[in-house]
Write a protein that holds these residues in place. Structure first.
Motif, short mmCIF file in Angstrom:
data_model
loop_
_atom_site.label_atom_id
_atom_site.label_comp_id
_atom_site.label_asym_id
_atom_site.label_seq_id
_atom_site.Cartn_x
_atom_site.Cartn_y
_atom_site.Cartn_z
N VAL A 170 26.33 47.68 41.53
CA VAL A 170 25.56 47.33 41.81
C VAL A 170 24.22 47.86 40.99
O VAL A 170 23.86 46.48 40.66
CB VAL A 170 25.38 47.44 43.77
CG1 VAL A 170 24.22 47.11 44.37
CG2 VAL A 170 27.14 47.12 44.40
N MET A 171 24.66 48.81 40.72
CA MET A 171 23.28 49.91 39.88
C MET A 171 23.46 48.69 38.61
O MET A 171 22.20 48.94 38.19
CB MET A 171 24.55 50.49 39.19
CG MET A 171 22.85 52.20 39.15
SD MET A 171 23.92 53.99 38.10
CE MET A 171 23.57 54.68 39.93
N GLY A 202 10.94 51.72 39.87
CA GLY A 202 11.79 51.13 40.28
C GLY A 202 12.89 51.81 40.98
O GLY A 202 12.74 52.92 40.65
N VAL A 203 13.50 51.70 42.62
CA VAL A 203 14.40 53.00 43.54
C VAL A 203 15.49 52.13 43.74
O VAL A 203 16.24 51.03 43.94
CB VAL A 203 13.66 52.60 44.90
CG1 VAL A 203 14.98 53.83 45.75
CG2 VAL A 203 12.56 54.18 44.47
N PHE A 204 16.69 53.31 43.85
CA PHE A 204 17.85 52.61 43.76
C PHE A 204 18.36 54.22 45.16
O PHE A 204 18.59 54.78 44.14
CB PHE A 204 19.19 52.58 41.94
CG PHE A 204 20.44 52.33 42.87
CD1 PHE A 204 20.99 50.99 42.13
CD2 PHE A 204 21.15 53.43 43.38
CE1 PHE A 204 22.08 50.38 42.79
CE2 PHE A 204 22.86 53.29 43.46
CZ PHE A 204 22.90 51.29 43.29
N SER A 205 18.05 53.70 46.23
CA SER A 205 18.09 54.40 47.15
C SER A 205 20.48 54.18 47.55
O SER A 205 20.53 53.17 47.99
CB SER A 205 17.12 54.32 48.14
OG SER A 205 17.76 54.60 49.14
N ILE A 206 21.01 55.39 47.74
CA ILE A 206 21.61 55.18 48.52
C ILE A 206 22.23 56.31 49.41
O ILE A 206 21.86 57.21 49.84
CB ILE A 206 22.62 56.09 46.85
CG1 ILE A 206 23.07 55.12 45.97
CG2 ILE A 206 24.15 55.89 48.18
CD1 ILE A 206 24.12 55.79 45.02
N GLY A 223 16.36 57.50 41.50
CA GLY A 223 17.20 57.06 42.21
C GLY A 223 17.92 58.36 42.30
O GLY A 223 17.93 59.41 41.92
N GLY A 224 18.55 58.19 43.89
CA GLY A 224 19.16 59.56 44.45
C GLY A 224 20.35 58.78 45.53
O GLY A 224 19.98 58.23 45.95
N ILE A 226 18.78 49.44 48.15
CA ILE A 226 20.01 50.08 48.57
C ILE A 226 21.25 49.26 49.24
O ILE A 226 21.16 48.50 48.83
CB ILE A 226 18.95 49.18 50.23
CG1 ILE A 226 17.15 50.15 50.55
CG2 ILE A 226 19.06 50.56 51.95
CD1 ILE A 226 16.76 49.61 51.24
N VAL A 227 21.88 51.19 48.77
CA VAL A 227 22.80 50.67 49.16
C VAL A 227 23.61 52.05 50.86
O VAL A 227 22.88 52.95 50.76
CB VAL A 227 23.91 51.13 48.38
CG1 VAL A 227 25.30 51.45 47.76
CG2 VAL A 227 23.70 50.81 46.73
N ALA A 228 24.31 51.25 51.20
CA ALA A 228 24.21 52.10 52.53
C ALA A 228 26.13 51.53 52.77
O ALA A 228 26.15 50.95 52.49
CB ALA A 228 23.78 51.48 54.00
N GLY A 229 27.10 53.13 53.62
CA GLY A 229 28.43 53.12 53.66
C GLY A 229 28.15 52.41 55.18
O GLY A 229 27.15 52.78 56.25
#
Length: 236
Positions: A226-227, A80-84, A58-59, A179-182
């Motif tokens: 969310v994480m 898994g992937v935590f994508s911000i 992630g990052g 996926i996290v989006a601003g």
């Protein structure tokens, strides 16, 4: 990312590498040496050295996109992937023009002026003011940038602003992805993040209302919630 993962350190082993060209890692003076393929090869070799078969990656921004690249091209190593704010897209034309206008600052060795302009672009004037109100943190960031030669920083940024789109690669990802989006991010936009989530089987999208490019800093508690849910879904 350390403040983002601190609440989970009792249940996960967190490793935070500096990718090439960042932090204390090696610098290079050719743009092609900063591509995602080269960075991913570094991380696979790093996993091998640590004896780690597969990990959750992630990052934020480049780190998030690199995590997606790893999942697309080295899927067996990614749980898994935590994508911000991770964009598998070519930079928009306005960003390319921005870099062309600010490239002379880097070429002249005026790294601090370039850095300030980049923070304004990504986060706004208020964020820059808050950062400068923490002189120790600002000095730390300037020290890291100062490890670059003019040639190596130009190579890093020339590669950044000349990347092609690789969204189609993400269709091959088979691990869980959050996926996290601003909401206020201009690259990737929320629509770009929706397209990304749609192409990855089973991917989940969370939009941070009012969030900028780094919503993990401006809305840390929300992103950590969310994480937490994502890590729990992986049995961590």
């Amino acid at each position: 990312m350390l403040p983002d993962v601190e609440p989970f350190l009792h249940r996960v082993r967190a490793l935070l590498p500096d990718t090439r060209g960042h932090g204390r890692s090696q610098r290079f003076e050719r743009p092609e040496d900063y591509g995602y393929g080269a960075k991913a090869a570094d991380l696979v070799a790093w996993l091998d050295t640590l004896g780690v078969t597969a990990a959750v990656f992630g990052g934020v921004s480049m780190g998030a996109a690199l995590s997606l690249w790893l999942a697309a091209h080295h899927g067996a190593r990614v749980r898994g992937v935590f994508s911000i704010s991770g964009p598998p897209y070519a930079p928009p034309e306005e960003d390319r023009r921005w870099w062309a206008a600010h490239r002379p600052l880097v070429a002249a060795g005026r790294f601090d002026e370039y850095f300030d302009a980049n923070v304004r672009l990504r986060m706004g004037d208020l964020a820059l003011a808050r950062l400068k109100a923490r002189p120790e943190r600002y000095a730390e960031l300037m020290e890291s940038m100062g490890r670059h030669s003019v040639a190596s920083l130009l190579a890093l940024l020339d590669e950044t602003y000349s990347r092609p789109e690789w969204l189609a690669h993400c269709a091959s990802i088979r691990c869980p992805v959050q996926i996290v989006a601003g909401e206020r991010d201009h690259f990737p936009t929320v629509e770009m993040s929706r397209r990304l989530a749609a192409i990855i089987p089973g991917a989940r999208l969370h939009v941070v209302a009012g969030g900028p490019h780094f919503p993990n800093r401006s809305h840390r508690a929300e992103v950590q919630r969310v994480m937490d849910v994502f890590l729990s879904s992986l049995g961590l």
